[in-house]
Design an enzyme around this catalytic site. Structure first.
Site, short mmCIF file in Angstrom:
data_model
loop_
_atom_site.label_atom_id
_atom_site.label_comp_id
_atom_site.label_asym_id
_atom_site.label_seq_id
_atom_site.Cartn_x
_atom_site.Cartn_y
_atom_site.Cartn_z
N LYS A 134 -29.20 -5.78 -62.97
CA LYS A 134 -27.96 -6.41 -62.53
C LYS A 134 -27.30 -5.59 -61.42
CE LYS A 134 -24.21 -6.29 -65.03
NZ LYS A 134 -23.22 -6.53 -66.13
N ASP A 152 -23.99 -11.69 -64.75
CA ASP A 152 -23.14 -10.98 -65.71
C ASP A 152 -22.66 -11.98 -66.75
OD1 ASP A 152 -21.28 -12.51 -64.39
OD2 ASP A 152 -19.88 -10.88 -64.00
#
Length: 232
Positions: A134, A152
């Site tokens: 991420k 997210d």
């Protein structure tokens, strides 16, 4: 004679190709130039901010980096602070002990392997301490303009609720988004979806009344005009 009401799309179904294009057109119209809410001026500052943002708010990270970056905003400068010195600047952020250790190790590795520069490949970024997929996606997208999408909690929620990219895991949602988001929108999709999840499609009290894509959304719990908002 009253006009026939347009039928609501079936809950839980996926958006069509045309609806996905319409969704991003609307998000772009509302915010033509989206960007991160983390404050930074260099790729390294962004990398530090994103590492600090894990399980923390952008507001909280910005408060810390406003004090840190004027003092130390390069790998060498942060390494010179040392772990204890760094902690004094970031101790208002959750998990700051682990984050300080990771950032010191990250800065050392940048200096030893990358000449103090933030690498521009996923493999090199993910090899840095404290950097996962991420974080690498955020840096590649925001600092270097790559069409990556960092999933997210906000994006995961929006993708599943709307029917844009349903998936049981973060990676499944990311892979689907990379497949279905039109190329014209892929560069900014990450920011549009995060901001939509942060301010409109919120976890507990989604603001469906002001949602620009409400009529496209497949979430069965969404409210319509005149209905009371229900939490997720």
């Amino acid at each position: 004679m009253t006009q026939a009401r347009k039928p609501r799309p079936p809950p839980g179904s996926r958006l069509t190709v045309g609806e996905i294009t319409d969704l991003f057109r609307r998000l772009r119209a509302a915010n033509p130039h989206p960007t991160t809410e983390l404050e930074y001026t260099t790729p390294f500052e962004l990398l530090v901010a994103v590492v600090l943002s894990a399980q923390a708010t952008d507001v909280g990270v910005n408060k810390a980096t406003r004090k840190l970056f004027p003092v130390a905003n390069t790998p060498a400068a942060i390494l010179a602070l040392g772990e204890d010195g760094l902690k004094r600047y970031i101790n208002t952020i959750g998990l700051y002990n682990a984050k300080a250790a990771n950032l010191i190790a990250l800065c050392r590795q940048l200096l030893e392997r990358h000449g103090g520069e933030v690498p521009r490949t996923r493999e090199a970024l993910e090899a840095l301490p404290g950097v996962g997929r991420k974080t690498a996606n955020v840096v590649l997208n925001t600092a270097f303009g790559e069409p990556t999408i960092a999933v997210d909690t906000h994006i995961f929620r929006v993708a599943n609720r709307t029917g844009l990219a349903p998936g049981k895991t973060v990676r499944a949602v990311e892979d689907t988004l990379m497949r279905v988001v039109p190329e014209d929108f892929k560069r900014d999709a990450h920011h549009w979806l995060i901001l939509h999840g942060r301010y409109i499609c919120k976890a507990r009290k989604p603001d469906c009344q002001h949602c620009p894509i409400r009529d496209l959304c497949r979430w069965p719990e969404k409210n319509h005009p005149g209905e009371q908002t229900r939490a997720a």
